[in-house]
Design a protein around this motif. Structure first.
Motif, short mmCIF file in Angstrom:
data_model
loop_
_atom_site.label_atom_id
_atom_site.label_comp_id
_atom_site.label_asym_id
_atom_site.label_seq_id
_atom_site.Cartn_x
_atom_site.Cartn_y
_atom_site.Cartn_z
N VAL A 62 63.29 19.16 2.33
CA VAL A 62 62.70 17.94 1.77
C VAL A 62 61.47 18.34 0.97
N VAL A 63 61.41 17.88 -0.27
CA VAL A 63 60.29 18.19 -1.16
C VAL A 63 59.33 17.01 -1.19
N LEU A 64 58.05 17.28 -0.97
CA LEU A 64 57.00 16.28 -1.10
C LEU A 64 56.14 16.65 -2.30
N THR A 65 55.86 15.66 -3.15
CA THR A 65 55.12 15.97 -4.37
C THR A 65 54.25 14.79 -4.80
N GLY A 66 53.36 15.04 -5.76
CA GLY A 66 52.44 14.03 -6.28
C GLY A 66 51.32 14.73 -7.01
N VAL A 67 50.54 13.98 -7.77
CA VAL A 67 49.44 14.59 -8.52
C VAL A 67 48.33 15.00 -7.56
N THR A 68 47.45 15.88 -8.04
CA THR A 68 46.30 16.28 -7.25
C THR A 68 45.47 15.03 -6.92
N GLY A 69 44.96 14.99 -5.70
CA GLY A 69 44.21 13.82 -5.25
C GLY A 69 45.02 12.93 -4.34
N VAL A 70 46.36 13.09 -4.37
CA VAL A 70 47.23 12.34 -3.46
C VAL A 70 47.16 12.96 -2.06
N ASP A 71 46.88 14.27 -2.01
CA ASP A 71 46.79 15.01 -0.76
C ASP A 71 48.13 15.02 -0.03
N VAL A 72 49.13 15.56 -0.72
CA VAL A 72 50.46 15.69 -0.13
C VAL A 72 50.43 16.64 1.06
N GLY A 73 49.50 17.59 1.04
CA GLY A 73 49.40 18.56 2.12
C GLY A 73 49.21 17.92 3.48
N SER A 74 48.43 16.84 3.54
CA SER A 74 48.22 16.15 4.82
C SER A 74 49.50 15.51 5.32
N ILE A 75 50.34 15.03 4.39
CA ILE A 75 51.61 14.42 4.79
C ILE A 75 52.56 15.50 5.30
N LYS A 88 54.44 25.88 0.83
CA LYS A 88 53.75 25.38 -0.35
C LYS A 88 54.07 26.29 -1.52
N PHE A 89 54.75 25.75 -2.52
CA PHE A 89 55.16 26.58 -3.66
C PHE A 89 53.96 27.23 -4.34
N GLU A 90 52.86 26.50 -4.47
CA GLU A 90 51.71 27.05 -5.17
C GLU A 90 51.13 28.28 -4.48
N GLU A 91 51.36 28.44 -3.18
CA GLU A 91 50.91 29.66 -2.50
C GLU A 91 51.74 30.86 -2.95
N PHE A 92 53.03 30.65 -3.19
CA PHE A 92 53.87 31.73 -3.73
C PHE A 92 53.41 32.10 -5.14
N VAL A 93 53.00 31.09 -5.93
CA VAL A 93 52.49 31.33 -7.28
C VAL A 93 51.22 32.16 -7.22
N GLU A 94 50.30 31.79 -6.34
CA GLU A 94 49.04 32.53 -6.23
C GLU A 94 49.29 33.99 -5.82
N GLU A 95 50.25 34.18 -4.95
CA GLU A 95 50.57 35.55 -4.53
C GLU A 95 51.16 36.36 -5.68
N PHE A 102 55.15 20.91 -3.76
CA PHE A 102 54.77 21.50 -5.05
C PHE A 102 54.51 20.38 -6.05
N HIS A 103 53.92 20.73 -7.16
CA HIS A 103 53.60 19.76 -8.22
C HIS A 103 54.73 19.72 -9.25
N LEU A 104 55.06 18.53 -9.70
CA LEU A 104 56.02 18.40 -10.81
C LEU A 104 55.38 18.83 -12.12
#
Length: 410
Positions: A10-23, A37-44, A91-93
């Motif tokens: 299941v993918v959870l997404t939204g713009v920054t400020g929505v705080d999808v991480g808490s959900i 979190k996809f963005e963690e793979f990007v940072e790596e 991840f972010h769209l």
């Protein structure tokens, strides 16, 4: 008791400020699922913060996209290797950097994510999303946000509109896509997550989705004219109590409510307010997943001026706030139509309140009927419409007992 049926992503997404991480964290605690979190793979992959990786997309798109794809492939392998029966991925769209809205390069590859079942797009009131962004910037989580990175109300609303447009790219066969506002109750969030994850929750294995349509604007105008804070106005309170009763009686329903987002907040002259108090906002459940809502929110506060946008050129400008108003109005329409489309049926509560039809309710009822979706209209005897009844294609019900019988709720 919570049990899993089969492995799902299941993918959870939204713009920054929505705080999808808490959900995502809530889903992990509630259903014992793994989160990624996809963005963690990007940072790596980039050996750099994600916001810098996004900037590199603007400089050398080909090379940067290759790294995004490598990051995605690593996430795919992590999903395959996971022993969890259900995985929540965030991840972010799209991304917002240097006043650019940058599409996430992995969107065309999303159908290669094994087990992908549902995408949930979360929406937050723009003023609280901006508040979270300012708080993050003040703590140093997003350095440089105020230098050529201004994110003002218009920018975040355009960003959200771009995101919602990107949802059309996710229409993969067999994949469900939902829009969900943050200020729905914790219970509704839990039911939607359970449904997406294929989990049993509260003794329910299969959920039905319903959109609750009801008067809003004229109730707000009445409260303003009577000098009663909107959350305390009897009509607003009654409507919210109706939703709570339906939720309690019908445990297999997921309720989508239009007032979980409330941004078209005006003063007595009909102009957009820049200081938003709780008394101005339509009431919402207090048992939300996010518990960081503070009032009032002053969009001209120095913290916004210092960290996000120049207030003198934006929110303190009447013409600018008219643009904000127009953006909000168009997004209300598109979001509410999306709620209707993603629901199995619609409940119209007191659609003829004050002895008249309400434009928003009428539009939503017509949209549901055009999609061959049942419309259950709860209409007290004294509010029965006087116009020609053959034009009403709703299932008219006089009270809650009739509604619950029609919905087969215990």
């Amino acid at each position: 008791m919570v049990t899993a049926n089969r492995k799902r992503v299941v993918v959870l997404t939204g713009v920054t400020g929505v705080d999808v991480g808490s959900i995502a964290d809530y889903a992990k605690r509630q259903f014992n699922v793994e989160t990624m979190k996809f963005e963690e793979f990007v940072e790596e992959e980039f050996n750099a913060p994600v916001y810098h990786a996004i900037e590199l997309l603007l400089i050398n798109r080909k090379s940067a996209i290759e790294k995004f794809i490598k990051a995605f492939n690593k996430m795919v392998e992590a999903v395959k290797a996971s022993n969890s029966e259900a995985i929540v991925v965030t991840f972010h769209l799209t991304y917002h950097r240097r006043r650019h809205i940058v599409p996430n390069p992995i969107l065309p590859l999303l159908n290669k994510l094994p087990g992908l079942h549902t995408v949930i797009y979360y929406v937050e009131d723009y003023y609280h999303a901006l508040t979270r962004l300012a708080q993050r910037a003040e703590k140093g989580y997003t350095p440089g946000v105020a230098r050529n990175q201004a994110l003002d109300p218009v920018a975040i609303l355009y960003w959200r509109a771009a995101d919602q447009s990107m949802l059309t790219l996710l229409k993969v066969e067999g994949v469900n896509v939902y829009i969900m506002a943050n200020k729905h109750s914790r219970e509704q969030h839990t039911r939607l997550l359970a449904d997406a994850l294929g989990m049993e929750y509260g003794g329910v294995k299969k959920f039905r989705k319903v959109y609750i349509s009801h008067p809003i604007t004229k109730v707000r105008m009445k409260a303003l004219a009577e000098g009663i804070p909107l959350p305390q106005h009897p009509d607003a309170k009654e409507i919210e109590e109706f939703k709570e009763i339906v939720s309690r009686r019908c445990r297999d329903l997921i309720l989508f409510s239009p007032t979980a987002i409330d941004e078209l907040i005006v003063d007595g002259k009909g102009e957009m307010k820049i200081v938003i108090d709780y008394a101005d906002r339509w009431p919402y459940p207090r048992d939300t997943i996010h518990q960081d809502y503070r009032y009032p929110v002053n969009l001209a506060d120095e913290v916004f001026d210092r960290l996000l946008y120049p207030t003198s050129e934006t929110v303190l400008n009447k013409g600018y706030m008219n643009v904000v108003r127009n953006l909000i109005q168009t997004q209300i329409e598109s979001r509410d139509m999306a709620y209707v489309t993603q629901s199995d049926f619609l409940i119209a509560y007191r659609p003829t309140m004050y002895g008249e039809l309400h434009m928003g309710v009428d539009m939503e009822v017509r949209a549901a009927i055009a999609q061959a979706k049942p419309v259950y209209a709860v209409i007290p005897c004294e509010e029965e419409p006087k116009h020609y009844p053959l034009f009403n294609f709703w299932y008219a019900l006089r009270d809650l007992d009739e509604l619950f019988r029609a919905l087969r709720c215990s």
